[in-house]
Design a protein around this motif. Structure first.
Motif, mmCIF file in Angstrom:
data_model
loop_
_atom_site.group_PDB
_atom_site.id
_atom_site.type_symbol
_atom_site.label_atom_id
_atom_site.label_comp_id
_atom_site.label_asym_id
_atom_site.label_seq_id
_atom_site.Cartn_x
_atom_site.Cartn_y
_atom_site.Cartn_z
ATOM 1 N N MET A 1 0.823 -1.184 0.000
ATOM 2 C CA MET A 1 0.000 0.000 0.000
ATOM 3 C C MET A 1 0.867 1.248 0.000
ATOM 4 S SD MET A 1 -3.242 -0.465 0.095
ATOM 5 C CE MET A 1 -3.375 -2.025 -0.728
ATOM 6 N N LYS A 3 0.379 5.510 0.053
ATOM 7 C CA LYS A 3 -0.545 6.631 0.210
ATOM 8 C C LYS A 3 0.235 7.924 0.071
ATOM 9 C CE LYS A 3 -1.565 4.230 4.008
ATOM 10 N NZ LYS A 3 -1.072 3.080 3.394
ATOM 11 N N GLY A 69 6.788 -0.308 -2.482
ATOM 12 C CA GLY A 69 5.524 -0.232 -1.757
ATOM 13 C C GLY A 69 5.756 0.125 -0.300
ATOM 14 N N ARG A 84 0.374 5.891 -10.921
ATOM 15 C CA ARG A 84 0.607 4.478 -10.630
ATOM 16 C C ARG A 84 1.249 4.260 -9.250
ATOM 17 N NH1 ARG A 84 4.688 6.078 -13.858
ATOM 18 N NH2 ARG A 84 6.823 5.558 -13.228
ATOM 19 N N ASP A 87 -2.189 4.245 -4.127
ATOM 20 C CA ASP A 87 -3.469 3.563 -3.968
ATOM 21 C C ASP A 87 -4.552 4.545 -3.537
ATOM 22 O OD1 ASP A 87 -2.468 0.800 -4.356
ATOM 23 O OD2 ASP A 87 -1.330 1.260 -2.546
ATOM 24 N N VAL A 88 -4.139 5.581 -2.811
ATOM 25 C CA VAL A 88 -5.085 6.568 -2.309
ATOM 26 C C VAL A 88 -4.350 7.899 -2.100
ATOM 27 C CG1 VAL A 88 -4.781 5.949 0.129
ATOM 28 C CG2 VAL A 88 -6.949 6.957 -0.623
ATOM 29 N N TYR A 133 -5.342 12.580 -10.697
ATOM 30 C CA TYR A 133 -5.588 11.189 -10.332
ATOM 31 C C TYR A 133 -7.058 10.858 -10.520
ATOM 32 C CZ TYR A 133 -1.122 12.093 -8.100
ATOM 33 O OH TYR A 133 0.176 12.464 -7.878
ATOM 34 N N ILE A 137 -9.915 7.861 -5.952
ATOM 35 C CA ILE A 137 -8.881 7.639 -4.931
ATOM 36 C C ILE A 137 -8.497 8.925 -4.197
ATOM 37 C CG2 ILE A 137 -7.977 5.631 -6.180
ATOM 38 C CD1 ILE A 137 -5.443 7.407 -6.791
ATOM 39 N N TRP A 159 -9.652 2.030 6.122
ATOM 40 C CA TRP A 159 -9.379 1.856 4.695
ATOM 41 C C TRP A 159 -8.203 0.906 4.510
ATOM 42 C CZ3 TRP A 159 -4.941 2.664 1.944
ATOM 43 C CH2 TRP A 159 -5.051 2.477 0.564
ATOM 44 N N ALA A 163 -8.291 -2.630 2.568
ATOM 45 C CA ALA A 163 -7.507 -2.756 1.343
ATOM 46 C C ALA A 163 -6.498 -3.881 1.413
ATOM 47 C CB ALA A 163 -6.781 -1.432 1.044
ATOM 48 N N THR A 164 -6.065 -4.250 2.610
ATOM 49 C CA THR A 164 -5.064 -5.311 2.744
ATOM 50 C C THR A 164 -5.694 -6.656 3.078
ATOM 51 O OG1 THR A 164 -4.674 -4.689 5.050
ATOM 52 C CG2 THR A 164 -3.196 -3.755 3.386
#
Length: 165
Positions: A1, A3, A69, A84, A87-88, A133, A137, A159, A163-164
């Motif tokens: 993830m 952010k 990540g 890319r 994720d948020v 974006y 997101i 969140w 998400a995980t």
């Protein structure tokens, strides 16, 4: 993830980013610090008393780091980062009088305070994020108070867990 927490200086993004990184075992990337440490600065703006970022050098440096990540990116803008990477995108916002007081306490000059407060009034950073974006997101959050800080931690934690899962 991964952010990103962009926002006008003084909105609370660094405090929230650090707390989230600690909570989730992520790496906090303070982009201003990364730029200074690696000399990703093109010049210095005397009027606003701040360095001007060399975005290309910064992006080249960050590419392999972001591919790993587990990062929380903290910077006042985000539109130049590749979509890319994230994720948020939580855009930190703050009520203008609170922001004014915070920037004054930091010792910002009058021109810099005015510019940052106007940026917040016109929601410049939120608008740039929405244009850069997928709007699904991009989530605006507020950093006006301790209660909002705790609410943001709870919301982002929920969140992250969903998400995980």
């Amino acid at each position: 993830m991964v952010k990103v927490l962009p926002g006008t200086p003084g909105t609370g993004k660094t405090r929230l980013s650090k707390e989230l990184a600690k909570k989730f075992g992520c790496h906090h990337l303070d982009i201003s610090a990364v730029a200074k440490e690696n000399n990703f600065v093109e010049e210095y703006d005397d009027e606003y008393e701040c360095p001007i970022l060399d975005e290309e050098k910064l992006l080249d440096y960050l590419e392999p780091i972001m591919a790993e990540g587990g990062k929380i990116v903290d910077y006042h803008s985000c539109e130049f980062f590749p979509e890319r990477w994230f994720d948020v995108v939580y855009v930190m916002q703050c009520e203008n009088s609170i922001l004014f007081d915070r920037l004054t306490a930091r010792g910002y000059n009058a021109k810099k305070i005015q510019s940052n407060v106007e940026c917040e009034i016109f929601q410049t950073i939120l608008e740039e994020a929405m244009e850069s974006y997928n709007s699904d997101i991009v989530i605006p959050i507020h950093g006006d108070s301790e209660e909002e800080f705790q609410k943001n931690l709870t919301q982002i934690s929920a969140w992250f867990q969903s998400a995980t899962s």
